[in-house]
Write a protein that holds these residues in place. Structure first.
Motif, PDB file in Angstrom:
ATOM      1  N   ASN A 163     -14.589 -11.961   1.426  1.00 11.72           N
ATOM      2  CA  ASN A 163     -14.586 -10.668   0.761  1.00 11.72           C
ATOM      3  C   ASN A 163     -16.010 -10.133   0.739  1.00 11.72           C
ATOM      4  OD1 ASN A 163     -14.924  -8.907  -1.766  1.00 11.72           O
ATOM      5  ND2 ASN A 163     -12.696  -9.087  -1.657  1.00 11.72           N
ATOM      6  N   ASP A 194     -11.876  -4.369   0.073  1.00 10.63           N
ATOM      7  CA  ASP A 194     -12.455  -5.443  -0.733  1.00 10.63           C
ATOM      8  C   ASP A 194     -12.914  -4.906  -2.087  1.00 10.63           C
ATOM      9  OD1 ASP A 194     -11.975  -7.117   1.387  1.00 10.63           O
ATOM     10  OD2 ASP A 194     -14.071  -7.310   1.997  1.00 10.63           O
ATOM     11  N   GLN A 236      -6.428 -10.475  -5.180  1.00 13.23           N
ATOM     12  CA  GLN A 236      -5.825 -11.427  -4.247  1.00 13.23           C
ATOM     13  C   GLN A 236      -6.869 -12.253  -3.507  1.00 13.23           C
ATOM     14  OE1 GLN A 236      -2.708 -11.638  -5.358  1.00 13.23           O
ATOM     15  NE2 GLN A 236      -1.824 -11.523  -3.326  1.00 13.23           N
ATOM     16  N   ASP A 237      -7.975 -11.616  -3.112  1.00 15.88           N
ATOM     17  CA  ASP A 237      -8.984 -12.353  -2.347  1.00 15.88           C
ATOM     18  C   ASP A 237      -9.563 -13.497  -3.159  1.00 15.88           C
ATOM     19  OD1 ASP A 237      -8.558 -10.630  -0.282  1.00 15.88           O
ATOM     20  OD2 ASP A 237     -10.350  -9.442  -0.594  1.00 15.88           O
ATOM     21  N   VAL A 279      -3.985  -6.601  -7.126  1.00 14.13           N
ATOM     22  CA  VAL A 279      -5.423  -6.728  -6.916  1.00 14.13           C
ATOM     23  C   VAL A 279      -5.848  -8.152  -7.269  1.00 14.13           C
ATOM     24  CG1 VAL A 279      -5.847  -4.284  -7.359  1.00 14.13           C
ATOM     25  CG2 VAL A 279      -5.947  -5.909  -9.252  1.00 14.13           C
ATOM     26  N   ASP A 333      -9.928  -4.322  -4.211  1.00 15.78           N
ATOM     27  CA  ASP A 333      -9.340  -5.580  -4.673  1.00 15.78           C
ATOM     28  C   ASP A 333      -9.976  -6.066  -5.968  1.00 15.78           C
ATOM     29  OD1 ASP A 333      -7.400  -7.737  -3.927  1.00 15.78           O
ATOM     30  OD2 ASP A 333      -9.202  -8.971  -4.041  1.00 15.78           O
TER      31      ASP A 333
END
Length: 289
Positions: free
Chosen positions: A234, A209, A226-227, A224, A212
């Motif tokens: 996250n 996380d 993506q969340d 990166v 990311d």
């Protein structure tokens, strides 16, 4: 044999069983694309480290277990990258399977890799049927419902998600399987080995996380942000960067403190601390100090 070489050799033996003229060559190529040419092999290395700490008295069983764990992980990445989930273009610094081949073949590749994990166990652990039975159960629980990788992916389709449960199923479960499988392969059946893997898996997901939101996508080998783009749970979003780093450190401490008594406990503890020290992205190293 150095651990990295042993892992690669075990994977090559697993793939030799499916790379024959009898099957579709593009499926075999896609499966190899998914499993080789990148990746840190964290889960099979953890499986091997635990087995060696416990004596590693049946190396062929250990090799089958670690190969099955890594093949399962690769299968989960293929499915995770599909357009219906993350729709990712790159993985491990190269095109994802559905980009390099096509989407239908990517679905089949993930499915075939899951089956290959069980084939690998049945062949490699045949000489220790008592251990094989438990290993099959460990691997099956790690991939299916209610708390395996499929469940972890399914949580993303739920309206309300508990971050801890999501991370345990999405990432922690395969780390827990790796440690328990390593101990089982060496003839040690204590379920307390799962705690080590579960905590490390949660720590790795928190680190993921953090990556990311803070890592260089070229160095990371995958996109990166993506969340945030996909609205997924996250740790950074929930806890903030300092809170996520504190959570990661606490999980690592819990992990090493949970290592059961075994002949190689101290070397294993040292190895885990060294490996987890690399979890935090370089751009956040100062905040983690």
């Amino acid at each position: 044999m150095e651990s990295g070489q042993r892992i690669e050799a075990a994977l090559e033996r697993a793939f030799a069983a499916i790379e024959t003229p009898a099957g579709p060559p593009r499926l075999a190529a896609a499966m190899r694309h998914a499993a080789f040419g990148g990746g840190q092999r964290i889960r099979p290395r953890l499986c091997l480290a635990v087995a060696m700490a416990c004596g590693d008295d049946r190396p062929e069983v250990t090799d089958a277990a670690l190969a099955a764990i890594e093949v399962l992980h690769c299968a989960s990445l293929v499915h995770d990258d599909l357009p219906c989930f993350d729709d990712a273009d790159t993985r491990r610094g190269k095109p994802t399977v559905h980009r390099a081949f096509n989407e239908p073949l990517a679905v089949l590749t993930g499915d075939a890799l899951i089956v290959l994990a069980f084939q690998t166990l049945s062949r490699g652990a045949a000489g220790a049927p008592d251990r094989m039975a438990r290993l099959v159960d460990i691997v099956a629980a790690a991939i299916g419902a209610p708390t395996g990788l499929c469940a972890g992916q399914a949580w993303e389709s739920e309206p309300d998600v508990d971050l801890t449960e999501y991370q345990r199923a999405k990432t922690g479960v395969l780390f827990a399987a790796a440690t328990e499988a390593g101990a089982t392969a060496a003839g040690v059946g204590s379920p307390t080995w799962r705690t080590l893997g579960a905590r490390l898996g949660e720590a790795y997901q928190v680190a993921d996380d953090l990556r990311d939101v803070a890592a260089d996508p070229e160095k990371l080998g995958k996109p990166v942000g993506q969340d945030e783009a996909l609205g997924r749970p996250n740790a950074v979003k929930e806890l903030g960067v300092p809170g996520a780093i504190a959570r990661l450190k606490a999980l690592v401490t819990e992990a090493v403190d949970s290592i059961p008594e075994c002949p190689g406990r101290e070397p294993l503890r040292t190895l885990i601390l060294e490996e987890t020290g690399r979890f935090i992205p370089a751009s956040l190293a100062r905040e983690a100090a």
